[in-house]
Design a protein around this motif. Sequence first.
Motif, PDB file in Angstrom:
ATOM      1  N   ASP A 190     -11.157   9.399  -4.216  1.00  0.00           N
ATOM      2  CA  ASP A 190      -9.966   9.574  -3.361  1.00  0.00           C
ATOM      3  C   ASP A 190      -9.640   8.289  -2.593  1.00  0.00           C
ATOM      4  N   VAL A 191     -10.686   7.693  -2.013  1.00  0.00           N
ATOM      5  CA  VAL A 191     -10.505   6.463  -1.229  1.00  0.00           C
ATOM      6  C   VAL A 191      -9.890   5.365  -2.096  1.00  0.00           C
ATOM      7  N   MET A 192     -10.455   5.169  -3.279  1.00  0.00           N
ATOM      8  CA  MET A 192      -9.962   4.097  -4.146  1.00  0.00           C
ATOM      9  C   MET A 192      -8.553   4.406  -4.671  1.00  0.00           C
ATOM     10  N   ARG A 193      -8.275   5.693  -4.868  1.00  0.00           N
ATOM     11  CA  ARG A 193      -6.911   6.059  -5.277  1.00  0.00           C
ATOM     12  C   ARG A 193      -5.879   5.666  -4.216  1.00  0.00           C
ATOM     13  N   VAL A 194      -6.262   5.833  -2.955  1.00  0.00           N
ATOM     14  CA  VAL A 194      -5.348   5.442  -1.869  1.00  0.00           C
ATOM     15  C   VAL A 194      -5.218   3.923  -1.810  1.00  0.00           C
ATOM     16  N   LEU A 195      -6.359   3.222  -1.798  1.00  0.00           N
ATOM     17  CA  LEU A 195      -6.308   1.762  -1.675  1.00  0.00           C
ATOM     18  C   LEU A 195      -5.616   1.135  -2.884  1.00  0.00           C
ATOM     19  N   GLN A 196      -5.828   1.728  -4.080  1.00  0.00           N
ATOM     20  CA  GLN A 196      -5.178   1.190  -5.282  1.00  0.00           C
ATOM     21  C   GLN A 196      -3.759   1.748  -5.447  1.00  0.00           C
ATOM     22  N   GLN A 197      -3.357   2.575  -4.471  1.00  0.00           N
ATOM     23  CA  GLN A 197      -1.999   3.151  -4.451  1.00  0.00           C
ATOM     24  C   GLN A 197      -1.640   3.827  -5.780  1.00  0.00           C
ATOM     25  N   ALA A 204      -4.902  -4.576   1.934  1.00  0.00           N
ATOM     26  CA  ALA A 204      -6.063  -3.760   2.308  1.00  0.00           C
ATOM     27  C   ALA A 204      -7.002  -3.616   1.112  1.00  0.00           C
ATOM     28  N   LEU A 205      -6.446  -3.384  -0.087  1.00  0.00           N
ATOM     29  CA  LEU A 205      -7.280  -3.285  -1.289  1.00  0.00           C
ATOM     30  C   LEU A 205      -8.052  -4.589  -1.511  1.00  0.00           C
ATOM     31  N   LYS A 206      -7.346  -5.712  -1.347  1.00  0.00           N
ATOM     32  CA  LYS A 206      -7.988  -7.022  -1.523  1.00  0.00           C
ATOM     33  C   LYS A 206      -9.159  -7.170  -0.547  1.00  0.00           C
ATOM     34  N   LYS A 247     -14.416  -4.738  -8.905  1.00  0.00           N
ATOM     35  CA  LYS A 247     -13.330  -4.405  -9.848  1.00  0.00           C
ATOM     36  C   LYS A 247     -13.264  -2.902 -10.158  1.00  0.00           C
ATOM     37  N   ILE A 248     -14.108  -2.122  -9.517  1.00  0.00           N
ATOM     38  CA  ILE A 248     -14.189  -0.683  -9.857  1.00  0.00           C
ATOM     39  C   ILE A 248     -12.819  -0.002  -9.759  1.00  0.00           C
ATOM     40  N   ASP A 249     -12.509   0.781 -10.761  1.00  0.00           N
ATOM     41  CA  ASP A 249     -11.260   1.555 -10.726  1.00  0.00           C
ATOM     42  C   ASP A 249     -11.577   2.986 -10.318  1.00  0.00           C
ATOM     43  N   SER A 250     -10.687   3.588  -9.557  1.00  0.00           N
ATOM     44  CA  SER A 250     -10.916   4.936  -9.045  1.00  0.00           C
ATOM     45  C   SER A 250     -11.293   5.914 -10.169  1.00  0.00           C
ATOM     46  N   GLU A 251     -10.705   5.762 -11.342  1.00  0.00           N
ATOM     47  CA  GLU A 251     -10.916   6.753 -12.407  1.00  0.00           C
ATOM     48  C   GLU A 251     -12.226   6.545 -13.160  1.00  0.00           C
ATOM     49  N   LYS A 252     -12.958   5.469 -12.844  1.00  0.00           N
ATOM     50  CA  LYS A 252     -14.225   5.193 -13.533  1.00  0.00           C
ATOM     51  C   LYS A 252     -15.438   5.713 -12.759  1.00  0.00           C
ATOM     52  N   ILE A 253     -15.188   6.279 -11.597  1.00  0.00           N
ATOM     53  CA  ILE A 253     -16.321   6.763 -10.780  1.00  0.00           C
ATOM     54  C   ILE A 253     -16.912   8.018 -11.417  1.00  0.00           C
TER      55      ILE A 253
END
Lengths: 511, 511
Positions: free
Chosen positions: B353-360, B404-406, B420-426
């Motif tokens: 969820d966190v990475m989905r927000v930061l990666q918009q 913020a993501l950076k 480089k982790i993508d939200s969908e790879k967790i």
Amino acid sequence: MKKKNNSKNSKANGIFFLKAKYLDIKTGHPWIVIINEEDGRRFGIRPGDELVVKWKEKQTEIAVDTTRSLVKKGEIGVFRDIISRYRIKQGEFLELKLAGHAPSLKIIHKKLNRKKLSYKEMHSLISDIAKHRINDLELAFFIASAFDEKNFSKEEIYYLTKAISETGEMIKFGKVTADKHSIGGIPGNRVSPIIVPIVASYGITIPKTSSRAITSAAGTADTMEVLAPVGLPLKKIKKVVKETNACLIWGGALRLAPADDRFIKITRRLGLEPYSKMVASIMSKQVATGINHLVIDMPIGPTAKISNTKDIQFVKNLFLYLSERFNIKIKIISQKTMGPIGRGIGPCLEARDVMRVLQQKKNRPKDLEKKSIQLAGDLLELVGKVKKGKGKKLALKNLQSRNALKKMQEIIKAQGGDSKIDSEKIPLGKISYKLKSSQNGFVRSIHNKNLNKICGLLGTPLTKEAGIYLNKSIGEKVKKEDVLCTFYTDSEQRLILAKHALQKLELYKIS
Amino acid sequence: MKKKNNSKNSKANGIFFLKAKYLDIKTGHPWIVIINEEDGRRFGIRPGDELVVKWKEKQTEIAVDTTRSLVKKGEIGVFRDIISRYRIKQGEFLELKLAGHAPSLKIIHKKLNRKKLSYKEMHSLISDIAKHRINDLELAFFIASAFDEKNFSKEEIYYLTKAISETGEMIKFGKVTADKHSIGGIPGNRVSPIIVPIVASYGITIPKTSSRAITSAAGTADTMEVLAPVGLPLKKIKKVVKETNACLIWGGALRLAPADDRFIKITRRLGLEPYSKMVASIMSKQVATGINHLVIDMPIGPTAKISNTKDIQFVKNLFLYLSERFNIKIKIISQKTMGPIGRGIGPCLEARDVMRVLQQKKNRPKDLEKKSIQLAGDLLELVGKVKKGKGKKLALKNLQSRNALKKMQEIIKAQGGDSKIDSEKIPLGKISYKLKSSQNGFVRSIHNKNLNKICGLLGTPLTKEAGIYLNKSIGEKVKKEDVLCTFYTDSEQRLILAKHALQKLELYKIS
């Protein structure tokens, strides 16, 4: 014997089976089993989790450790404490399941949040405590919630008492049964093994169940165990009471109040117990054994268990309230007590004092004798054996005639001890130390709590031969270099601890 | 290395030496060593006793088990937990001594008897807790004494907070430092890993130390650990903060508040914590890390950690009182919250969820984003970066611009994770279960506490991949047979427990 693991069945209901393997470890405290890490992964179990363990008709909850090598996959390592308690056989299959939180944990939450409990809630909690579905840490929280007297109403303490007795064995010994109970805190106050034979010698049924020491150097059970086994099975106890109309046994072995046995273990380690729990503990065993006449000996003093008048009144009121609810005739004796009673502190030393009184030896402690006669007299009056004011005389009569000694010998024999034991043959710790006075004067007081603490360091109550003999007691004249008291122990280590503690804990006040 | 046992010396001061032997047992809870029964007799030590163990500069207290065969005379068996914590070497001589009661135990007695503590007393007790001179059971009694809010004055909670921070490491990161802290209880409320990079992207120093879950499915530390190591040594943390002016780490590894780490372990097992302890726990870490600007996120709702107005006022007042005493600028936000925030509950699901927000990402949880922007805005206003009322806009700007993501990628990289982790790879738990709706309607509420309980049964927070994904959230339309939520776990056993619990614990209210 259980069938071997059926993995389909296992997945459907969360149950799995492992084969018991003995492990040569004794913990002396929480129960623990060990499983292999691979089984841990397979069944989703981690170190510190709790398992419900079932075998034959029995069930308990046990914490789990893991290992890579000590037990193999499919095995469960069982410690010596559990084996001796539960007689699990090597190679036996145990049925296991991850334990969820016991539902009654939320009842502890409720009490911590200062809410009132119903009888149903109290019973369900106490039952889970008795069955080890609540662990030691959770239990500590429940006990702690009782320290604030405002948090438990009288009604709730009644519920607590009732639940403690109803979740254990209930025994009926006779129509008119008597008991006397002392509230601990006064070292050497070993009146029960003197009162019981006196009262029983008049034909009164007095089945005395007692506890082991909580914060003191010895409980009546610890002391009596020096003379005879006290952990008898129920059938044997009934036989003893039938033969002698008395007994002096440890209540814990009877499982009269299994929840209370766990309370005691915890408060012993803390070294402090709430008054309401103390009263519930005493009364629950009276209820469980059908006692209907009770004398309570409640010594009061600056260093006794109860020291201020507010607490005395609280405890007295609680006893009166509960005895009314349970329909028990009660008499409460509170006497000011400035120091220990008798000369010996510790199981063997106290057993020696008791036998010296019963055998009417010249060196018997007179204060212990006097107090025993008084309480035995009160009890004889309470059950209606004699008119008010005449009890003491009657008690003294059978002590002096050795009828009480004869009765004690019957009890010792019936319980499986050596009825011919002489007071002077009771063994004491081989390592000893004499504490000498640094001044002339009179013994003004002896510090009860410090005496108990130092006895604890010397090894009491578990080491029966350990303790302190008071060569000088209150009011006695002392010269510089006189021996004030003698320490006994079985370990150099413990003597060092005790001597070290003397620097901070004063025993004698001399001036 | 210590010299070998000199038996004369040993008798004089109560000290003896035994040689460490590794034992392949992991307990996950109290620390234990094993000695041979013969040594037990020789040194007067019984199973369940506590020993003071010293080696090199280190010292701790450990309970002792005994064995006849697992370790030989002269050896001491050391469990894997202790080895990994203390790096004791096989064959190393450990200096041992029977532990007396810690003097500070009587301070716990005092508190149970509702007496006030001085700062000196509080400090000595907390210091003994930090040094493991007070065992878990004794500690439980101290924590229990805090459940009655009248038993601790504000002054005493200040003492407690001060003592907790002073008995741990104290760190200074900069002149102006900011932090935000959420009070647990709301599942999925993982705003910190979003707020920290937003605020840090404006050059504000925000060294976020967080805790692991206490009663919830995941703490910020548990969630962040999915993305990068959080148990960094102090030197490394200082480097991370210097490079990125932020960090997202677990406070426990830092030993900022070792006494509080022990409190947390105990309350986690109980599943309940007193409010005063909770506030002291939060504030002590702010004090220890020199934070001087703080936003407190205090969600309120029927199933949140704090649910009634009396408790809210108590907690608010305590925060205000302590922040004044410690000279910290504070803003407390209490928002009504009817259910969880975000979609994922459990470390990995929340990290997603966190990475989905930061990666918009399009599938990002909007409620989590909205709340993060608001709190980040408050913090930007509190430190004076922007005028009152303009913070939210500023926060949103750097989220949308990916600044913020950076910043988050910088932090992850500096802490040693994969930036480089993508939200969908967790990764998520391999065993899953879809809970379906039995009716048509709208989701009226989701029960936070039950959600946490079921997540706990599924294995959170220790099993990072475990948890619950909310396919349907509050206010959403539901048709019969629609998937309401998805359970994830790594163990069939745990799934069975969780499904079983569903019978009693309602998750969704639909009507």
